[in-house]
Design a protein around this motif. Sequence first.
Motif, mmCIF file in Angstrom:
data_model
loop_
_atom_site.group_PDB
_atom_site.id
_atom_site.type_symbol
_atom_site.label_atom_id
_atom_site.label_comp_id
_atom_site.label_asym_id
_atom_site.label_seq_id
_atom_site.Cartn_x
_atom_site.Cartn_y
_atom_site.Cartn_z
ATOM 1 N N ASP A 8 0.868 -1.172 0.000
ATOM 2 C CA ASP A 8 0.000 0.000 0.000
ATOM 3 C C ASP A 8 0.910 1.228 0.000
ATOM 4 O OD1 ASP A 8 -1.613 2.192 0.661
ATOM 5 O OD2 ASP A 8 -2.865 1.013 2.021
ATOM 6 N N ALA A 9 0.996 1.931 -1.126
ATOM 7 C CA ALA A 9 1.908 3.065 -1.277
ATOM 8 C C ALA A 9 1.616 4.186 -0.293
ATOM 9 C CB ALA A 9 1.850 3.592 -2.702
ATOM 10 N N SER A 10 0.395 4.285 0.190
ATOM 11 C CA SER A 10 0.063 5.342 1.149
ATOM 12 C C SER A 10 0.660 5.057 2.530
ATOM 13 C CB SER A 10 -1.451 5.522 1.255
ATOM 14 O OG SER A 10 -2.055 4.400 1.874
ATOM 15 N N LEU A 11 1.044 3.812 2.781
ATOM 16 C CA LEU A 11 1.646 3.449 4.061
ATOM 17 C C LEU A 11 3.158 3.277 3.989
ATOM 18 C CD1 LEU A 11 -0.979 0.819 5.254
ATOM 19 C CD2 LEU A 11 -0.768 3.205 5.984
ATOM 20 N N CYS A 12 3.692 3.065 2.787
ATOM 21 C CA CYS A 12 5.126 2.840 2.604
ATOM 22 C C CYS A 12 5.874 4.172 2.623
ATOM 23 C CB CYS A 12 5.370 2.132 1.273
ATOM 24 S SG CYS A 12 7.120 1.869 0.902
ATOM 25 N N PRO A 37 7.739 5.211 -2.862
ATOM 26 C CA PRO A 37 7.343 3.961 -2.214
ATOM 27 C C PRO A 37 7.825 2.746 -3.012
ATOM 28 C CG PRO A 37 5.484 5.465 -2.337
ATOM 29 C CD PRO A 37 6.583 6.056 -3.161
ATOM 30 N N TRP A 38 8.050 1.659 -2.307
ATOM 31 C CA TRP A 38 8.450 0.403 -2.942
ATOM 32 C C TRP A 38 7.232 -0.254 -3.569
ATOM 33 C CZ3 TRP A 38 13.456 -0.517 -3.357
ATOM 34 C CH2 TRP A 38 14.332 0.052 -2.428
ATOM 35 N N PHE A 39 7.464 -1.109 -4.537
ATOM 36 C CA PHE A 39 6.427 -2.011 -5.036
ATOM 37 C C PHE A 39 7.066 -3.375 -5.250
ATOM 38 C CE2 PHE A 39 8.088 -0.139 -8.953
ATOM 39 C CZ PHE A 39 8.163 -1.202 -9.822
ATOM 40 N N ILE A 40 6.254 -4.401 -5.394
ATOM 41 C CA ILE A 40 6.736 -5.770 -5.501
ATOM 42 C C ILE A 40 6.744 -6.196 -6.961
ATOM 43 C CG2 ILE A 40 6.378 -8.161 -4.800
ATOM 44 C CD1 ILE A 40 7.020 -6.413 -2.427
ATOM 45 N N LEU A 45 7.567 -14.623 -4.521
ATOM 46 C CA LEU A 45 7.132 -16.000 -4.285
ATOM 47 C C LEU A 45 5.865 -16.085 -3.440
ATOM 48 C CD1 LEU A 45 10.588 -17.579 -3.349
ATOM 49 C CD2 LEU A 45 9.405 -17.696 -5.552
ATOM 50 N N GLY A 46 5.468 -14.972 -2.812
ATOM 51 C CA GLY A 46 4.310 -14.984 -1.931
ATOM 52 C C GLY A 46 4.584 -15.650 -0.601
ATOM 53 N N CYS A 47 5.848 -15.645 -0.178
ATOM 54 C CA CYS A 47 6.236 -16.353 1.049
ATOM 55 C C CYS A 47 5.804 -15.631 2.325
ATOM 56 C CB CYS A 47 7.746 -16.586 1.069
ATOM 57 S SG CYS A 47 8.743 -15.084 1.259
ATOM 58 N N GLY A 48 5.597 -14.314 2.259
ATOM 59 C CA GLY A 48 5.136 -13.553 3.415
ATOM 60 C C GLY A 48 6.223 -13.040 4.337
ATOM 61 N N ARG A 49 7.478 -13.282 4.032
ATOM 62 C CA ARG A 49 8.558 -12.790 4.896
ATOM 63 C C ARG A 49 8.544 -11.270 4.986
ATOM 64 N NH1 ARG A 49 13.292 -16.824 2.784
ATOM 65 N NH2 ARG A 49 12.343 -18.717 3.602
ATOM 66 N N CYS A 50 8.272 -10.605 3.873
ATOM 67 C CA CYS A 50 8.229 -9.143 3.875
ATOM 68 C C CYS A 50 7.068 -8.639 4.725
ATOM 69 C CB CYS A 50 8.116 -8.602 2.451
ATOM 70 S SG CYS A 50 6.644 -9.119 1.548
ATOM 71 N N LEU A 51 5.949 -9.336 4.661
ATOM 72 C CA LEU A 51 4.774 -8.969 5.444
ATOM 73 C C LEU A 51 5.103 -8.954 6.931
ATOM 74 C CD1 LEU A 51 1.395 -8.977 5.110
ATOM 75 C CD2 LEU A 51 1.795 -11.133 6.268
ATOM 76 N N LEU A 52 5.810 -9.962 7.391
ATOM 77 C CA LEU A 52 6.185 -10.051 8.798
ATOM 78 C C LEU A 52 7.223 -9.013 9.194
ATOM 79 C CD1 LEU A 52 6.401 -13.939 9.080
ATOM 80 C CD2 LEU A 52 4.542 -12.448 9.855
ATOM 81 N N ALA A 53 8.069 -8.597 8.248
ATOM 82 C CA ALA A 53 9.153 -7.666 8.550
ATOM 83 C C ALA A 53 8.747 -6.199 8.441
ATOM 84 C CB ALA A 53 10.335 -7.937 7.621
ATOM 85 N N CYS A 54 7.628 -5.902 7.797
ATOM 86 C CA CYS A 54 7.229 -4.508 7.573
ATOM 87 C C CYS A 54 6.674 -3.885 8.848
ATOM 88 C CB CYS A 54 6.181 -4.424 6.458
ATOM 89 S SG CYS A 54 5.663 -2.730 6.100
ATOM 90 N N ALA A 58 2.381 -2.131 5.754
ATOM 91 C CA ALA A 58 2.006 -1.663 4.426
ATOM 92 C C ALA A 58 1.866 -2.800 3.413
ATOM 93 C CB ALA A 58 3.053 -0.664 3.913
ATOM 94 N N ILE A 59 2.168 -4.028 3.828
ATOM 95 C CA ILE A 59 2.193 -5.148 2.884
ATOM 96 C C ILE A 59 1.081 -6.151 3.193
ATOM 97 C CG2 ILE A 59 3.601 -7.010 1.931
ATOM 98 C CD1 ILE A 59 6.064 -5.375 2.779
ATOM 99 N N SER A 60 0.457 -6.624 2.144
ATOM 100 C CA SER A 60 -0.513 -7.706 2.278
ATOM 101 C C SER A 60 -0.265 -8.714 1.175
ATOM 102 C CB SER A 60 -1.947 -7.152 2.196
ATOM 103 O OG SER A 60 -2.143 -6.451 0.990
#
Length: 62
Positions: A8-12, A37-40, A45-54, A58-60
Amino acid sequence: MARHAFIDASLCDGRADCQAMNACPTKSFMREEEGEPWFIGPTCLGCGRCLLACDRQAISLI
């Protein structure tokens, strides 16, 4: 069905030291210009590591 991370660019805040970017095993984080803002990218791979680290939540996975 494969999942893909979405930022979500509004949160990054676009920090260069982004912990989510550092957690990505495929280095899928990209951006158009420095400070934006970053984008993917398509190598996600959809592993979710980034989701846990953010720390900005901002990531789903979609």
